[in-house]
Enzyme design. Structure first.
Site, PDB file in Angstrom:
ATOM      1  CB  ALA A 150      -0.915   0.007   1.220  1.00  0.00           C
ATOM      2  N   GLY A 204       0.024  -5.682   0.555  1.00  0.00           N
ATOM      3  CA  GLY A 204      -1.174  -5.738  -0.273  1.00  0.00           C
ATOM      4  C   GLY A 204      -0.911  -6.297  -1.654  1.00  0.00           C
ATOM      5  CD  GLU A 225      -3.359  -8.713   2.215  1.00  0.00           C
ATOM      6  OE1 GLU A 225      -4.288  -9.245   2.830  1.00  0.00           O
ATOM      7  OE2 GLU A 225      -3.030  -7.515   2.374  1.00  0.00           O
ATOM      8  CD  GLU A 268       1.466  -6.477   5.504  1.00  0.00           C
ATOM      9  OE1 GLU A 268       0.418  -6.680   4.882  1.00  0.00           O
ATOM     10  OE2 GLU A 268       2.602  -6.601   4.999  1.00  0.00           O
TER      11      GLU A 268
END
Length: 204
Positions: free
Chosen positions: A65, A110, A113, A133
């Site tokens: 992100a 992300g 993901e 993270e």
């Protein structure tokens, strides 16, 4: 304003390229909304049979992100951002056409993901995957905590999630996260050749 998603249709293959190279193709709200719009268009377009999601350049697929944008979000905005990411990864996972992740370079947070939500994952030999993270006391917010254990088992998934260790393409292949690894210099050419074979099998 630069297009955050490059969109190309060729031989029934739609390539969606995250186009923020100076930010390592990091996800912000605009990228997520633009990607969602492109997926909506592709879903009902009869000229599109397979979708490839990749990142611009050779360094990053999606390097997580956009930290600069997240740093100025209030808690409600951060929650909405996470929910939007979940919505799109769920859409990819349940898409009515094959969606292939072409992981070129970093796929972190992300980005990892989003790759996990795709139906098939191919990587360049310089790919790096992980959940950094976790080292900040945060958990992946786009569904990775559910998808990774289903893919490689709880023990190995939880170790990756909790240790926040990045893994290279060869290790990701050994774990069963990646279907195949290709040299970076002809990465997309190799993938599109496989996709053409998939199209022949599916649409005989």
């Amino acid at each position: 304003m630069m297009n955050t998603i490059l969109f190309n249709i060729e031989n029934n293959i739609c390539t969606l390229t995250i186009n923020r190279p100076e930010q390592h193709n990091a996800l912000n709200i605009k990228v997520l909304n633009d990607l969602n719009d492109k997926l909506i268009f592709a879903k009902d377009n009869d000229d599109i049979k397979v979708i490839i999601i990749t990142g611009f350049g050779s360094k990053s697929f999606i390097a997580g992100a956009d930290i600069h944008e997240m740093n100025i979000m209030c808690s409600d905005e951060a929650k909405s951002f996470s929910e939007l990411g979940q919505k799109i990864t769920n859409k990819i996972e349940n898409f009515n056409k094959p969606v292939i992740a072409a992981i070129n370079g970093y796929a972190l947070g992300g980005g990892f993901e989003f790759a996990l939500a795709c139906h098939i994952r191919y990587a360049s030999d310089n790919a790096i995957l992980g959940f950094p993270e976790s080292s900040l006391g945060l958990l992946p917010g786009f569904g990775g905590t559910q998808r990774l254990p289903r893919l490689i088992g709880k023990g190995r998934a939880f170790e990756l999630l909790f240790m926040a260790n990045n893994i290279n393409a060869a290790k990701a292949y050994d774990l069963g996260i990646i279907n195949r690894v290709f040299p970076q210099n002809n990465f997309l050419i190799e993938i599109k050749a496989i996709v053409k074979l998939i199209l022949l099998k599916i649409f005989l």
